[in-house]
Design a protein around this motif. Structure first.
Motif, PDB file in Angstrom:
ATOM      1  N   ALA A 199     -14.491 -26.229   0.334  1.00 43.22           N
ATOM      2  CA  ALA A 199     -14.554 -27.183   1.823  1.00 43.22           C
ATOM      3  C   ALA A 199     -12.931 -26.713   2.143  1.00 43.22           C
ATOM      4  O   ALA A 199     -13.240 -26.047   3.312  1.00 43.22           O
ATOM      5  N   ALA A 200     -12.384 -26.274   1.671  1.00 43.99           N
ATOM      6  CA  ALA A 200     -10.435 -25.685   2.308  1.00 43.99           C
ATOM      7  C   ALA A 200     -10.686 -24.780   2.533  1.00 43.99           C
ATOM      8  O   ALA A 200      -9.913 -23.510   2.893  1.00 43.99           O
TER       9      ALA A 200
ATOM     10  N   LEU B  61     -14.510 -18.449   2.431  1.00 40.02           N
ATOM     11  CA  LEU B  61     -15.941 -18.034   2.123  1.00 40.02           C
ATOM     12  C   LEU B  61     -17.266 -18.848   2.281  1.00 40.02           C
ATOM     13  O   LEU B  61     -18.542 -17.865   3.239  1.00 40.02           O
ATOM     14  N   HIS B  62     -16.361 -19.873   3.474  1.00 39.20           N
ATOM     15  CA  HIS B  62     -18.354 -20.017   4.630  1.00 39.20           C
ATOM     16  C   HIS B  62     -17.079 -21.035   4.929  1.00 39.20           C
ATOM     17  O   HIS B  62     -16.682 -22.065   4.432  1.00 39.20           O
ATOM     18  N   ASN B  63     -17.272 -20.558   6.195  1.00 40.32           N
ATOM     19  CA  ASN B  63     -16.620 -20.975   7.367  1.00 40.32           C
ATOM     20  C   ASN B  63     -18.125 -21.848   8.482  1.00 40.32           C
ATOM     21  O   ASN B  63     -18.240 -20.606   8.932  1.00 40.32           O
ATOM     22  N   TYR B  64     -18.105 -23.185   8.425  1.00 34.71           N
ATOM     23  CA  TYR B  64     -19.109 -23.825   9.039  1.00 34.71           C
ATOM     24  C   TYR B  64     -18.141 -24.801  10.685  1.00 34.71           C
ATOM     25  O   TYR B  64     -18.773 -25.252  11.128  1.00 34.71           O
ATOM     26  N   GLY B  65     -17.058 -24.087  10.755  1.00 35.87           N
ATOM     27  CA  GLY B  65     -16.248 -24.389  11.747  1.00 35.87           C
ATOM     28  C   GLY B  65     -15.828 -25.825  11.335  1.00 35.87           C
ATOM     29  O   GLY B  65     -15.228 -26.367  12.130  1.00 35.87           O
ATOM     30  N   GLN B  66     -15.063 -26.057   9.663  1.00 34.77           N
ATOM     31  CA  GLN B  66     -14.361 -26.647   9.802  1.00 34.77           C
ATOM     32  C   GLN B  66     -12.923 -26.703   9.710  1.00 34.77           C
ATOM     33  O   GLN B  66     -12.667 -25.347  10.544  1.00 34.77           O
ATOM     34  N   ILE B  67     -12.254 -28.424   9.876  1.00 36.44           N
ATOM     35  CA  ILE B  67     -10.582 -27.866  10.980  1.00 36.44           C
ATOM     36  C   ILE B  67      -9.894 -27.661   9.678  1.00 36.44           C
ATOM     37  O   ILE B  67      -9.855 -28.402   8.496  1.00 36.44           O
TER      38      ILE B  67
ATOM     39  N   ASP C  14     -18.862 -18.841  10.847  1.00 36.22           N
ATOM     40  CA  ASP C  14     -19.471 -17.552   9.881  1.00 36.22           C
ATOM     41  C   ASP C  14     -18.178 -16.511  10.511  1.00 36.22           C
ATOM     42  O   ASP C  14     -18.177 -15.859   9.803  1.00 36.22           O
ATOM     43  N   ALA C  15     -17.114 -16.918  10.793  1.00 31.39           N
ATOM     44  CA  ALA C  15     -16.079 -15.906  10.813  1.00 31.39           C
ATOM     45  C   ALA C  15     -15.227 -15.688   8.948  1.00 31.39           C
ATOM     46  O   ALA C  15     -14.394 -16.980   8.885  1.00 31.39           O
ATOM     47  N   ASP C  16     -16.101 -15.536   7.889  1.00 31.31           N
ATOM     48  CA  ASP C  16     -15.792 -15.537   6.763  1.00 31.31           C
ATOM     49  C   ASP C  16     -16.207 -14.025   6.386  1.00 31.31           C
ATOM     50  O   ASP C  16     -16.736 -13.320   6.643  1.00 31.31           O
TER      51      ASP C  16
ATOM     52  N   ASN D 211      -8.802 -17.858  10.747  1.00 33.32           N
ATOM     53  CA  ASN D 211     -10.446 -18.876  11.048  1.00 33.32           C
ATOM     54  C   ASN D 211     -10.789 -18.771  12.042  1.00 33.32           C
ATOM     55  O   ASN D 211     -12.384 -19.417  12.054  1.00 33.32           O
ATOM     56  N   LEU D 212     -11.071 -18.380  13.206  1.00 31.93           N
ATOM     57  CA  LEU D 212     -11.620 -17.995  14.667  1.00 31.93           C
ATOM     58  C   LEU D 212     -11.772 -16.238  14.630  1.00 31.93           C
ATOM     59  O   LEU D 212     -12.164 -15.743  15.913  1.00 31.93           O
ATOM     60  N   ASP D 213     -11.468 -15.908  13.743  1.00 34.05           N
ATOM     61  CA  ASP D 213     -12.268 -14.174  13.297  1.00 34.05           C
ATOM     62  C   ASP D 213     -11.189 -13.479  14.305  1.00 34.05           C
ATOM     63  O   ASP D 213     -11.139 -12.450  14.701  1.00 34.05           O
ATOM     64  N   THR D 214     -10.261 -13.648  14.850  1.00 34.47           N
ATOM     65  CA  THR D 214      -9.103 -12.511  15.466  1.00 34.47           C
ATOM     66  C   THR D 214      -8.022 -12.584  14.496  1.00 34.47           C
ATOM     67  O   THR D 214      -7.784 -12.931  13.141  1.00 34.47           O
ATOM     68  N   LYS D 215      -7.140 -11.538  14.564  1.00 34.55           N
ATOM     69  CA  LYS D 215      -5.783 -11.017  14.134  1.00 34.55           C
ATOM     70  C   LYS D 215      -5.099 -11.589  13.934  1.00 34.55           C
ATOM     71  O   LYS D 215      -4.597 -13.241  14.895  1.00 34.55           O
TER      72      LYS D 215
END
Length: 796
Positions: A17-18, A22-28, A37-39, A384-388
């Motif tokens: 989950a950390a 690899l798999h971003n489902y909005g975890q903090i 999906d920013a992964d 994890n927000l798909d920003t630079k």
């Protein structure tokens, strides 16, 4: 239809989950909720290939690796052509006992901030403890300089305890040292096999003392400035004061040793990078690497503080190419260009080796190498927000991006240099393009596992072509071609997103409706709108004085109006562009406004009158009549024009001389910075006149004032005194205010004219006297003059 479905592979590693990358489902992560999906779409990619189709060796040129880590011990590359610990180069590759890679940095403490005196007042023993690697110790280097001309030597010993026997020795002679700090690196009298994990000691002392001629030996001491917090965790400084040994737990002597075949990580960086690429997956321990089948070839070119020499980097590149590595990750960088490194990379590329490197953490566009070399895929970092990521270097070296912010991965199970910066053992989060590069390297390993015959150019093409385009459409310096997507790269799945850019925004301004006019309002308000089939996600906008600025590729929200406050005078451009919900950015619209808050300033020079003598009138009349006659008689057109011109000239001069008309040239200027060099000017000529009615009125006011002033002085009644005083004040003010002379307007010139240079107006009169002229102005924004310039005209 009876469709057949397959479940997505999900590893059982407890810290998955950390691993938002690899798999971003909005975890903090660290207080920030991610964007779904920013992964790199690793879970989806593993349904196509987990790197098990073909084993790909990934060389990690870094600080080494913890070979005993439970998530990495089974993932290390094995040199099956070499027999362990026999002291022979069995495979003939030039390296002895290189079972799991190699170590060019040796055992080292590459950090120093002060030099301690050796051999001045005494010959105390000094020592540095080191950790055994299971390999032979053959050379030792100390960083030192000499003061004066010492005749004593520095004797160096290797011991297995501070007071134990000497296992090997070497001698540093005065001729080995110079007056500036240099590393004196010498061979021991015999090789010492350092048992893996056991503590050994490098002991040294001066052979004699001399108060004027001695040595300085460099160390990393916490008692002095520029101290680096204990980067060498495997040992510490010891000092014998003549009776007992003193230990300095956080200090180290500056030392280095020979290279060896154990790429043990004493920094931590290399272990973290290796875990991102290929930590064992689905083993119920820790984390999962991007490529489950990849083998990690640890090539230690970095010392305990993380520094790498160019010569060691080149050796590691050649080793990787010659020993079967198909992918090389280089998570390091510097601004120096090396032609020899570029040559080594080019040669290895011809041997089907794909290179990836971190673009740098400079927060700027500074070019760094090896990311800047040809045949190297430069990798920037995303969040994890798909920003630079804010630290990620942005320039032409960025080919792709990958998650590099707060990446959870393996760390050595024993103390290392990076613990000094707060990083934990076993597993920890790290940020940097150093984390983004192995993320992309893991994807490259998956691509090669599925397509083992791919060339480096084909691997690079897959990473670029099937990346998720972020930022400006197409390639840009911040994201390259986009954030890598393992699923799309393996499946050659085209981007099915909306690729149509939103419309170019239309902009209007309620405060500055026309771009051709100047306005005094310095609080401009703008509103805008754009359309798109998938909906507008937001806008990016900026107000600047550049006509071609493009707003940053960061949405400023979905609102569509703004009012700026207190904008300075001048020409401004409001730039705005739209982004749709699919991430497409449209073209930028530019809206011009002109702000003029400055008031024109007027200037007037003293005027001089010119009067023609009356005695010249007969002569001018005679000449006038003569040219008039010639004009009437002549039929030649050219001569007629000439005579007519002369006739008019002398007629005018005759009139001025006869009537004694004086001609005055009035020189004046209006200065205004923001009017487009155009102002409305008004010139008024006035004469001072005496008004008898006002003089009589002023005299009356004075008399009334004096009357009530006398009453005020004589009366003792307080109420009456107040009344008389107020009346006296009233009429005194009227007396002072009333002017008996005023300027009467005689002539007015007005109209639009150019600003910021002197102009002149001509005025004629035959009446002598003292006149005055005044200059008024109004600019194109309606601002009136800041001053009314005036000057005198004297007509004699």
């Amino acid at each position: 239809p009876n469709y057949l479905y397959e479940s997505s592979f999900m590893p059982n590693d407890p810290s998955r989950a950390a691993q938002w990358s690899l798999h971003n489902y909005g975890q903090i992560i660290s207080g920030t909720a991610g964007t779904s999906d920013a992964d790199i779409d690793a879970y989806e990619a593993w349904d196509i290939d987990r790197g098990l189709s073909n084993t790909i060796t990934v060389a990690v040129i870094d600080s080494g690796i913890d070979s005993a880590h439970p998530d990495l011990s089974s993932k290390l590359w094995q040199n099956t052509d070499e027999i362990a610990a026999n002291g022979v180069d069995d495979d003939g590759n030039g390296y002895v006992d290189d079972i799991n890679g190699y170590n060019w940095a040796g055992i080292s403490s590459y950090s120093a901030n002060v030099g301690f005196i050796v051999g001045k007042d005494a010959t105390y023993l000094m020592a540095q403890s080191i950790k055994g690697t299971g390999k032979d110790l053959t050379h030792i280097g100390l960083f030192l300089r000499k003061s004066g001309s010492p005749t004593s030597n520095i004797n160096v010993y290797v011991r297995d305890s501070l007071d134990g026997n000497n296992l090997a020795t070497l001698t540093i002679l005065p001729s080995d040292a110079s007056s500036s700090y240099t590393t004196v690196y010498k061979e021991l009298s015999g090789s010492v096999n350092l048992v893996n994990g056991q503590t050994y000691y490098i002991v040294f002392q001066a052979s004699a003392s001399d108060s004027s001629n001695f040595y300085y030996v460099a160390s990393n001491s916490s008692s002095y400035s520029y101290y680096r917090s204990d980067p060498y965790k495997d040992g510490k400084m010891h000092w014998h004061d003549g009776s007992v040994w003193l230990d300095y737990d956080n200090d180290d002597w500056f030392f280095t040793t020979n290279e060896n075949a154990n790429p043990r990580d004493d920094n931590g960086h290399g272990t973290h990078v290796g875990g991102i690429i290929g930590a064992a997956a689905n083993n119920g321990v820790g984390v999962a690497g991007v490529s489950h089948g990849a083998k990690i070839m640890p090539l230690k070119a970095g010392d305990s503080s993380g520094s790498l020499y160019t010569s060691d980097i080149i050796s590691a590149i050649n080793y990787a190419s010659n020993n079967g590595a198909k992918v090389v990750n280089m998570s390091f960088g510097g601004t120096g260009y090396s032609a020899l490194t570029q040559q080594a990379i080019n040669t290895a590329t011809l041997n089907s080796v794909t290179f990836l490197a971190s673009s740098g953490n400079s927060y700027s566009s500074t070019m760094q190498y090896p990311a800047g070399y040809t045949n190297v895929i430069g990798v920037g970092a995303t969040t994890n927000l798909d920003t630079k990521a804010s630290f990620s270097t942005y320039n032409s070296s960025v080919d792709v991006s990958a998650p590099g912010w707060k990446i959870y991965s393996t760390m050595p199970t024993y103390p290392v240099g990076m613990n000094s910066y707060g990083y934990s053992n076993n597993y920890t989060y790290m940020s940097g393009t150093s984390m983004a590069s192995p993320m992309a390297a893991g994807v490259a390993a998956l691509v090669l596992s599925k397509n083992p015959t791919y060339s480096p150019a084909q691997v690079e093409s897959d990473l670029k072509t099937y990346s998720d385009d972020l930022g400006a459409r197409g390639r840009d310096d911040s994201f390259g071609y986009g954030r890598v997507n393992a699923y799309r790269s393996l499946g050659h799945i085209a981007d099915d997103r909306d690729t149509t850019a939103p419309s170019k925004p239309t902009i209007s301004s309620s405060t500055h409706p026309s771009s051709s006019k100047y306005y005094p309002n310095n609080n401009p308000a703008f509103s805008w709108s754009a359309t798109d089939a998938s909906g507008i996600a937001g806008y990016s906008y900026i107000l600047s004085q550049s006509s071609s600025t493009t707003p940053d590729a960061i949405s400023e929200g979905a609102h569509s109006s703004i009012t700026y406050k207190g904008i300075g005078s001048g020409t401004w451009y409001f730039h705005v562009r739209a982004a749709d919900n699919a991430g497409n950015w449209g073209q930028t619209s530019h809206y011009l406004i002109k702000i003029d808050k400055s008031r024109p300033k007027t200037y007037a020079r003293k005027a001089k009158a010119k009067r023609i003598s009356k005695k010249k009138a007969p002569r001018y009349k005679k000449l006038s009549n003569a040219y008039k006659t010639k004009y009437k008689k002549t039929r030649n057109r050219r001569l007629r024009r000439r005579y007519l011109k002369k006739y008019r000239k002398y007629s005018r001069l005759y009139k001025l001389a006869k009537k004694q008309i004086a001609t005055v040239k009035l020189y004046w200027k209006i200065k205004d910075s923001y009017s487009g060099n155009k102002v409305f000017a008004k010139l008024r000529i006035k004469k001072k006149v005496y008004l008898k009615t006002r003089a009589k009125r002023k005299k009356t006011y004075l008399a009334i004032y004096k009357k009530y002033a006398r009453k005020y002085r004589k009366t003792r009644n307080r109420r009456l005194r107040r009344r008389y005083r107020n009346i006296a004040k009233k009429y005194f003010r009227l007396y002072r205010k009333t002017k008996t002379s005023v300027y009467k307007n005689l002539k007015t010139y007005k109209g639009w004219t150019s600003a910021n240079r002197y102009k002149y107006s001509k005025w004629q009169t035959n009446k002598p006297g003292k006149y005055k002229y005044f200059i008024y102005a109004r600019d194109r924004a309606g601002n009136r003059q800041a001053n009314i310039a005036s000057n005198t005209i004297i007509i004699k």
